[in-house]
Design an enzyme around this catalytic site. Structure first.
Site, PDB file in Angstrom:
ATOM      1  N   LYS A   1     -13.555 103.467 -11.466  1.00  0.00           N
ATOM      2  CA  LYS A   1     -14.490 103.363 -10.355  1.00  0.00           C
ATOM      3  C   LYS A   1     -15.844 102.791 -10.771  1.00  0.00           C
ATOM      4  CE  LYS A   1     -14.982 107.436  -8.810  1.00  0.00           C
ATOM      5  NZ  LYS A   1     -15.774 108.454  -8.108  1.00  0.00           N
TER       6      LYS A   1
ATOM      7  N   ARG B   1     -15.018 113.537 -26.443  1.00  0.00           N
ATOM      8  CA  ARG B   1     -15.929 114.290 -25.574  1.00  0.00           C
ATOM      9  C   ARG B   1     -15.177 115.455 -24.951  1.00  0.00           C
ATOM     10  NH1 ARG B   1     -17.884 109.221 -22.996  1.00  0.00           N
ATOM     11  NH2 ARG B   1     -19.804 108.637 -24.049  1.00  0.00           N
TER      12      ARG B   1
ATOM     13  N   ARG C   1      -9.892 118.648 -14.004  1.00  0.00           N
ATOM     14  CA  ARG C   1     -10.651 117.730 -13.135  1.00  0.00           C
ATOM     15  C   ARG C   1      -9.729 117.078 -12.111  1.00  0.00           C
ATOM     16  NH1 ARG C   1     -13.321 113.827 -17.293  1.00  0.00           N
ATOM     17  NH2 ARG C   1     -14.301 112.817 -15.525  1.00  0.00           N
TER      18      ARG C   1
ATOM     19  N   ARG D   1      -9.663 108.520 -25.286  1.00  0.00           N
ATOM     20  CA  ARG D   1     -10.999 107.973 -25.556  1.00  0.00           C
ATOM     21  C   ARG D   1     -11.657 108.675 -26.743  1.00  0.00           C
ATOM     22  NH1 ARG D   1     -14.030 107.025 -19.816  1.00  0.00           N
ATOM     23  NH2 ARG D   1     -14.349 109.255 -19.946  1.00  0.00           N
TER      24      ARG D   1
ATOM     25  N   ARG E   1     -17.063 114.254  -1.047  1.00  0.00           N
ATOM     26  CA  ARG E   1     -15.911 114.634  -1.864  1.00  0.00           C
ATOM     27  C   ARG E   1     -14.963 115.522  -1.085  1.00  0.00           C
ATOM     28  NH1 ARG E   1     -18.632 115.274  -7.550  1.00  0.00           N
ATOM     29  NH2 ARG E   1     -17.919 113.340  -8.445  1.00  0.00           N
TER      30      ARG E   1
END
Ligand SMILES: [Zn+2]
Length: 224
Positions: free
Chosen positions: A16, A163, A174, A130, A91
C-alpha cells in the site's frame, strides 16, 4: 475539475505504501496517513491535537469522531480542494459511516475505495522474511533480496535483525485484526459500488499501472 476523494485499503505487506506514493504523484493529491496526521496535530499543539493527546497520554484509543475531525481539518484546507488520498481511516464500518457523514456535510463524497489485496500466505512470506540492518536500517529480504553474507549488511557490515512487527506471530495477529475489522468494510464499499480491487501480489509497477488506468477511466466515465 472533478474531485478525487480516495481511500486506500489493504492488508499489511500488500504494498500500500509504495502505491500511495505513486498515486499522490500521478494525481497531485495530498496524502493523509491517519497516524502521521494525528502525530502532526499533537506536535502542532492545535486544539484537536491537545484533545487527541489527552487520550493518547492515558493509553486510550483516540475516538473515531475525533480522528475524523482531525482528518477533516486537512480536507477543508486548500490543498485538498481537488481531492485527497486517505490511508488508515476508515478501518471499520463505523468509521466509514463517520467519514461519509463528514464528507456529506461538505457536499463531498468518496470517489473510490482502492483495495490493494494480497493473500495471507503471501503477506506472511513477505513480512516475516524482512530484515533490517541494525546500524542504518538498510532493507533486505531472506528470499527476495538476500544479503551477500547471511545475517550481515552488505553496505556497512552490521548485523541484520527482524523487527518485532515482522515476527510471524505478530504478522498473523495483525492479519486477524485486519480481517475482523476490514472485511465488513470491504463489503460495505462493494455494496456501494465504490470498491476497486488490485492484485498486490503483482510487481509494484504493474499494480501501479492498473491503479492509474482505473482512476483515469473513472474520470472519463464521469465526463460522459
Ligand atoms: Zn546497513
Amino acid at each position: 475539475m472533478s474531485q478525487l476523494n480516495l481511500i486506500l485499503l489493504g492488508p499489511p505487506g500488500a504494498g500500500k505504501g509504495t502505491q500511495a506514493e505513486r498515486i499522490v504523484g500521478d494525481f497531485d493529491l495530498p496524502y493523509y496517513s491517519t497516524g502521521d496526521i494525528l502525530r502532526a496535530a499533537v506536535k502542532e499543539n492545535s486544539e484537536l491535537g491537545q484533545e487527541a493527546k489527552s487520550y493518547m497520554d492515558k493509553g486510550d484509543l483516540v475516538p473515531d469522531d475525533l480522528i475524523c475531525r482531525v482528518i477533516m481539518e486537512r480536507v477543508d484546507s486548500d490543498e485538498a480542494a481537488d481531492g485527497f488520498l486517505l490511508d488508515g481511516f476508515p478501518r471499520t464500518k463505523g468509521q466509514a459511516k463517520t467519514l461519509e457523514d463528514a464528507l456529506e456535510d461538505r457536499d463531498r463524497s468518496l470517489t473510490a475505495a482502492l483495495l490493494v489485496d494480497a493473500e495471507d500466505e503471501i503477506v506472511l512470506k513477505r513480512l516475516s522474511g524482512r530484515r533490517v540492518c541494525s546500524k542504518k536500517g538498510h532493507n533486505y529480504h531472506v528470499d527476495f533480496n538476500p544479503p551477500k553474507n547471511e545475517g550481515v549488511c552488505d553496505l556497512d557490515g552490521s548485523k541484520l535483525v527482524q523487527r518485532d512487527d515482522d515476527k510471524p506471530d505478530t504478522v498473523k495477529h495483525r492479519l486477524e485484526v485486519y480481517h475482523d475489522q476490514t472485511q465488513p468494510l470491504i463489503e460495505h464499499y462493494e455494496g456501494k459500488g465504490l470498491l476497486k480491487r488490485f492484485d498486490g501480489t503483482r510487481a509494484p509497477d504493474e499494480v501501479h499501472n492498473h491503479i492509474r488506468a482505473t482512476i483515469a477511466t473513472m474520470r472519463m466515465e464521469e465526463q460522459v
